[in-house]
Scaffold this motif. Structure first.
Motif, short mmCIF file in Angstrom:
data_model
loop_
_atom_site.label_atom_id
_atom_site.label_comp_id
_atom_site.label_asym_id
_atom_site.label_seq_id
_atom_site.Cartn_x
_atom_site.Cartn_y
_atom_site.Cartn_z
N PHE A 24 -1.65 -2.19 14.91
CA PHE A 24 -1.20 -2.82 13.66
C PHE A 24 -0.21 -1.97 12.90
O PHE A 24 0.82 -2.43 12.43
N CYS A 25 -0.49 -0.65 12.81
CA CYS A 25 0.43 0.16 11.99
C CYS A 25 1.64 0.62 12.79
O CYS A 25 2.65 1.00 12.22
N GLY A 26 1.51 0.60 14.14
CA GLY A 26 2.67 0.97 14.97
C GLY A 26 2.60 2.40 15.49
O GLY A 26 3.55 2.89 16.09
N LEU B 18 3.60 8.07 10.09
CA LEU B 18 2.22 7.55 10.16
C LEU B 18 1.21 8.69 10.22
O LEU B 18 0.16 8.63 9.58
N MET C 254 8.65 6.63 13.07
CA MET C 254 7.39 5.91 12.82
C MET C 254 6.21 6.89 12.98
O MET C 254 5.40 7.04 12.08
N LEU D 124 0.87 -1.18 0.00
CA LEU D 124 0.00 0.00 0.00
C LEU D 124 0.91 1.22 0.00
O LEU D 124 1.90 1.26 0.74
N CYS E 82 1.44 2.71 3.50
CA CYS E 82 1.80 1.82 4.61
C CYS E 82 3.29 1.92 4.96
O CYS E 82 4.15 1.69 4.11
N ILE E 83 3.57 2.20 6.22
CA ILE E 83 4.97 2.36 6.66
C ILE E 83 5.72 1.03 6.63
O ILE E 83 6.92 0.99 6.33
N HIS E 84 5.04 -0.07 6.91
CA HIS E 84 5.72 -1.37 6.89
C HIS E 84 6.09 -1.74 5.44
O HIS E 84 7.15 -2.31 5.20
N CYS F 88 -2.12 1.45 6.92
CA CYS F 88 -1.54 0.13 6.66
C CYS F 88 -2.58 -0.92 6.32
O CYS F 88 -2.26 -2.12 6.27
N VAL G 102 5.98 -6.71 14.85
CA VAL G 102 5.15 -7.06 13.69
C VAL G 102 3.83 -7.60 14.25
O VAL G 102 3.82 -8.60 14.97
#
Lengths: 85, 125
Positions: free
Chosen positions: B91-93, B42, B38, A11, A14-16, B60, B113
């Motif tokens: 979930f996204c942190g 975000l 982070m 995505l 999305c940061i991950h 996310c 994670v």
């Protein structure tokens, strides 16, 4: 031996997914990606069906190793490290 | 897409969004990730989803694009409480437990994670 080209379903927000791209880039792991949230209409439906086939949860990032290889869900460095050329 | 920290149509910047949300969320026992790389990213992406969909969909997760169909993933999402309780992070942190932040102060560690708890049936195909 040719290195597999990983397929990353991501995505754009999305940061991950962003960290996954950064990791793959910095370790010169070959990959192609698609930002699913930027797809529309039939293209979106098609790519979502692909993702669902690999990851029924349809969460992101989903990373597919080709030729029946493993599927890595989430940004997991230690699993990606195996594909460093 | 906006450059890092640029204000959005709403005039909000990640910093002003943080200043607005932080006291409200901490009063409820939820803390922004001490890892600023982070948190600020975000918050920036929440402003992107707000501009795109009209509401702050979790950056996310794949949004459906309508408020009704995305209510469970509008930040703070419906899964934050369970995720922070179980994994010390959402979930996204963006949100973490107080203890996680305190440990981060001692030794920087990567955000856990967290598997996505959302029912995939919520994603409209």
């Amino acid at each position: 031996m040719a290195h597999p080209v990983l397929k990353l379903y991501a995505l754009s927000t999305c940061i991950h997914c962003r960290h996954t791209k950064e990791y793959l880039n910095s370790h010169h792991i070959p990959y192609e990606f698609i930002d699913v949230d930027l797809q529309e209409g039939e293209a979106r439906d098609r790519v979502l069906a692909e993702v669902k086939g690999y990851n029924p949860n349809m969460s992101f990032p989903t990373i597919v190793v080709p030729d029946g290889g493993s599927v890595i869900i989430g940004f997991q460095e230690q699993k990606l490290a195996k594909y460093i050329p | 897409m906006n450059r890092q920290g640029e204000s959005h149509a709403s005039g909000m910047t990640p910093h002003s969004l943080r200043n607005t949300l932080q006291p409200l969320q901490e009063a409820k026992g939820y803390y922004f990730n001490r890892d600023d790389s982070m948190t600020m990213e975000l918050l920036e992406q929440l402003l992107v989803t707000k501009a795109r969909y009209g509401y702050m969909a979790c950056p996310c997760r794949l949004a459906n694009g309508t408020y009704e169909a995305d209510k469970d993933i509008i930040c703070p999402c419906s899964y934050r409480e369970q995720d922070v309780n179980e994994f010390e992070a959402c979930f996204c942190g963006l949100y973490v437990s107080k203890e996680w932040n305190e440990r981060w102060d001692q030794e920087q560690q990567s955000t856990p994670v967290v598997p996505d708890r959302r029912d995939p049936g919520n994603i409209l195909l």
